[in-house]
Design a protein around this motif. Structure first.
Motif, PDB file in Angstrom:
ATOM      1  N   GLN A 131      36.909 -27.361 -19.186  1.00 45.15           N
ATOM      2  CA  GLN A 131      37.390 -26.547 -18.057  1.00 45.15           C
ATOM      3  C   GLN A 131      37.555 -27.430 -16.820  1.00 45.15           C
ATOM      4  OE1 GLN A 131      34.870 -23.042 -17.721  1.00 45.15           O
ATOM      5  NE2 GLN A 131      36.249 -21.993 -19.127  1.00 45.15           N
ATOM      6  N   VAL A 132      38.728 -27.309 -16.207  1.00 44.76           N
ATOM      7  CA  VAL A 132      39.023 -28.112 -15.016  1.00 44.76           C
ATOM      8  C   VAL A 132      39.713 -27.238 -13.971  1.00 44.76           C
ATOM      9  CG1 VAL A 132      39.300 -30.331 -16.223  1.00 44.76           C
ATOM     10  CG2 VAL A 132      41.291 -28.825 -15.926  1.00 44.76           C
ATOM     11  N   VAL A 138      35.044 -28.279 -13.860  1.00 42.76           N
ATOM     12  CA  VAL A 138      34.487 -27.026 -13.314  1.00 42.76           C
ATOM     13  C   VAL A 138      33.014 -26.929 -13.723  1.00 42.76           C
ATOM     14  CG1 VAL A 138      34.628 -24.499 -13.349  1.00 42.76           C
ATOM     15  CG2 VAL A 138      36.724 -25.867 -13.394  1.00 42.76           C
ATOM     16  N   PRO A 139      32.106 -26.939 -12.743  1.00 48.55           N
ATOM     17  CA  PRO A 139      30.692 -26.807 -13.103  1.00 48.55           C
ATOM     18  C   PRO A 139      30.420 -25.454 -13.759  1.00 48.55           C
ATOM     19  CG  PRO A 139      30.970 -27.268 -10.740  1.00 48.55           C
ATOM     20  CD  PRO A 139      32.324 -26.993 -11.293  1.00 48.55           C
ATOM     21  N   GLU A 140      29.392 -25.413 -14.598  1.00 46.87           N
ATOM     22  CA  GLU A 140      29.088 -24.184 -15.346  1.00 46.87           C
ATOM     23  C   GLU A 140      28.876 -22.984 -14.412  1.00 46.87           C
ATOM     24  OE1 GLU A 140      25.741 -23.944 -18.339  1.00 46.87           O
ATOM     25  OE2 GLU A 140      27.045 -25.524 -19.160  1.00 46.87           O
ATOM     26  N   SER A 141      28.323 -23.249 -13.232  1.00 43.52           N
ATOM     27  CA  SER A 141      27.985 -22.160 -12.311  1.00 43.52           C
ATOM     28  C   SER A 141      29.203 -21.601 -11.567  1.00 43.52           C
ATOM     29  CB  SER A 141      26.984 -22.688 -11.271  1.00 43.52           C
ATOM     30  OG  SER A 141      27.591 -23.739 -10.524  1.00 43.52           O
ATOM     31  N   LEU A 142      30.366 -22.238 -11.722  1.00 46.91           N
ATOM     32  CA  LEU A 142      31.529 -21.854 -10.907  1.00 46.91           C
ATOM     33  C   LEU A 142      32.527 -21.040 -11.728  1.00 46.91           C
ATOM     34  CD1 LEU A 142      33.002 -22.324  -8.122  1.00 46.91           C
ATOM     35  CD2 LEU A 142      34.119 -24.282  -9.214  1.00 46.91           C
ATOM     36  N   PRO A 143      32.716 -19.753 -11.400  1.00 44.41           N
ATOM     37  CA  PRO A 143      33.706 -18.955 -12.125  1.00 44.41           C
ATOM     38  C   PRO A 143      35.118 -19.525 -11.933  1.00 44.41           C
ATOM     39  CG  PRO A 143      32.335 -17.571 -10.707  1.00 44.41           C
ATOM     40  CD  PRO A 143      32.041 -18.997 -10.345  1.00 44.41           C
ATOM     41  N   LEU A 144      35.970 -19.338 -12.947  1.00 48.69           N
ATOM     42  CA  LEU A 144      37.295 -19.977 -12.901  1.00 48.69           C
ATOM     43  C   LEU A 144      38.186 -19.430 -11.785  1.00 48.69           C
ATOM     44  CD1 LEU A 144      38.166 -20.461 -16.692  1.00 48.69           C
ATOM     45  CD2 LEU A 144      37.760 -22.244 -14.982  1.00 48.69           C
TER      46      LEU A 144
END
Ligand SMILES: NC(=O)c1ccc[n+]([C@@H]2O[C@H](COP(=O)([O-])OP(=O)(O)OC[C@H]3O[C@@H](n4cnc5c(N)ncnc54)[C@H](OP(=O)(O)O)[C@@H]3O)[C@@H](O)[C@H]2O)c1
Length: 333
Positions: A91-92, A115-121
Motif C-alpha cells: 500500500q502506497v 502507507v503505515p498500518e495505522s493510516l486509513p487509505l
C-alpha cells in the motif's frame, strides 16, 4: 503480479467547463514505464488545482495524463523496469502529475510513500499534494524556523489546514485568516494559535495586534492581487512572502522601498511543474522528516467528505461552493 484488466473507469472531460463536464470514461489500463509503478487506486484526493484544470486555466503539463487527480492512495499492482524499492501488493500513497481520478494510475516509484498500518487509505490519499506543497513552500522557500510566526490565508482549506498542523508540529506560531466565524472556529480546533475573520476585520491590523507590532516572519499566500501589499505590511524585518496561488488576481502593486529597507524576500512556486528529480528529493526528505509523525499518528489530514469516483462532479461542486473544511476525496475501489 496481480491480474490486471485491459480497461478501467476514469473521470475526465472533453472540453473545459462547469463541474458536469466531468464524466466517467473507459480507458486502457496504463502500463508502467521504467521507474514507474501502476497503482490500483483506492482513493484520490481532490485539490483546487483540479478545479482550475477543469475550468481550462491549468492544463496538464507535457507528458502528464489529461485525467485530473494529483494524489492517490492504493495498492501497487505492477512494477516498471528497474523498480526495486516497492513490491506488488504494497500500500502506497503518491504525488502524481495527473491521472488520479481513475481505477489505475501511474506513479513514479520515487514519488511514492509507504502507507503505515495505522493510516486509513482515504487519509493517505489526502496527504501528498498539501504536504509536499506546504513543506516546500513554508520550510524550504520560506525558511521557517522553530519559534517563528507564520500567517496563512484560507486556514480551513486543504493547504491551510496542513499548514496549521505542520507549523504546530515544527514549533511555529500559526495565524490564519478565514472567511467567517465558523471557519475561524474550525481553524482553532485544527490547532491554529489565532484565527482572523477577514470578512469582519482588517487582517493587517489584527496581525499587528497579535504580534505586538513586530509582524510575522513568513506569509504563505494563496490570494495575491491586493493581498500582497497588505501581506507585506504584516511581515517583520527579514520577512519572507511565499505565493502559491493567485485567487485574488495576478497583479500586485507593492512598495519596493519596503523590500529594501525591511529586507523582505518575495518568492513562490507551483509543485506540478517541478521536475521528477526535484519531486523525488522532496519525497525522500518528507519520508525522513514528516513521515515518522504520520506513522505515529501525530499528523492526520482534516477530512471533509468522500464522494464516489463517478460523483467527481459533485466533489468539484462542493469545493467550488467553498464551504468544505479540509480535504475532499474520491472513493475509487
Ligand atoms: N503552488 C502550488 O504548488 C499549489 C499546490 C496546491 C494548491 N495550491 C493552491 O492553494 C490554494 C488552496 O488549495 P486547496 O486545494 O487547499 O483549495 P481549497 O480547499 O478549495 O481552498 C481554497 C481557499 O482559498 C480561500 N480563498 C479563496 N479566495 C479568497 C480570497 N479572495 N481571500 C481570502 N481567501 C480566499 C478560501 O478560504 P475562505 O473560504 O476562508 O475565504 C478557501 O479556503 C488553491 O488556490 C490552490 O490552487 C497551490
Amino acid at each position: 503480479m496481480l491480474k490486471l484488466p485491459a480497461t478501467m473507469t476514469a473521470v475526465g472531460f472533453e472540453a473545459p467547463g462547469a463541474p458536469d463536464v466531468l464524466r466517467p470514461e473507459t480507458l486502457p489500463v496504463p502500463v508502467p514505464g521504467p521507474g514507474q509503478v501502476l497503482v490500483r487506486v483506492a482513493f484520490a484526493g481532490v485539490n483546487r488545482p483540479d478545479v482550475v484544470q477543469r475550468q481550462g486555466f491549468y492544463p496538464a503539463p507535457p507528458g502528464a495524463s489529461p485525467i485530473p487527480g494529483l494524489e492517490i492512495a492504493g495498492t501497487v499492482a505492477a512494477l516498471g523496469e528497474g523498480v526495486t524499492s516497492l513490491v506488488p501488493g504494497q500500500q502506497v500513497c503518491a504525488l502524481v502529475s495527473g491521472g488520479g481520478y481513475a481505477q489505475y494510475c501511474l506513479a513514479r516509484a520515487d514519488h511514492c510513500l509507504p502507507v503505515p498500518e495505522s493510516l486509513p487509505l482515504d487519509q493517505a490519499a489526502a496527504l501528498p499534494e498539501t504536504l509536499f506543497t506546504v513543506w516546500h513552500n513554508v520550510f524550504e522557500r520560506g525558511w521557517a524556523c522553530e519559534g517563528e510566526t507564520l500567517l496563512v490565508h484560507g486556514g480551513t482549506s486543504g493547504i491551510g489546514s496542513m499548514a496549521i498542523m505542520l507549523g504546530k508540529l515544527f514549533g511555529l506560531t500559526v495565524i490564519v485568516t478565514c472567511g467567517g466565524p465558523d471557519k475561524c472556529a474550525a481553524a482553532l480546533r485544527i490547532g491554529a494559535d489565532h484565527a482572523i475573520d477577514y470578512k469582519a476585520s482588517d487582517f493587517v491590523e489584527e496581525v499587528k495586534a497579535i504580534t505586538g507590532g513586530k509582524g510575522v516572519e513568513i506569509v504563505l499566500d494563496m490570494v495575491a492581487g491586493d493581498y500582497v501589499a497588505r501581506n507585506m505590511k504584516c511581515l517583520a524585518m527579514d520577512g519572507r512572502h511565499v505565493t502559491i496561488a493567485v485567487q485574488g488576481g495576478v497583479k500586485a502593486q507593492i512598495n519596493m522601498a519596503q523590500v529594501m529597507t525591511r529586507r523582505l524576500t518575495l518568492t513562490g512556486s507551483t509543485l506540478r511543474a517541478r521536475s521528477d528529480s526535484f519531486k523525488a528529493l522532496l519525497t525522500a526528505e518528507i519520508l525522513q522528516t514528516v513521515w515518522p509523525l504520520v506513522a505515529q499518528g501525530k499528523l492526520r489530514p482534516i477530512m471533509d467528505q468522500a464522494f464516489a469516483l463517478e460523483e467527481a462532479a459533485a466533489a468539484h461542486t462542493r469545493m467550488e461552493a467553498g464551504t468544505h473544511i479540509g480535504k475532499i476525496v474520491l472513493a475509487v475501489a
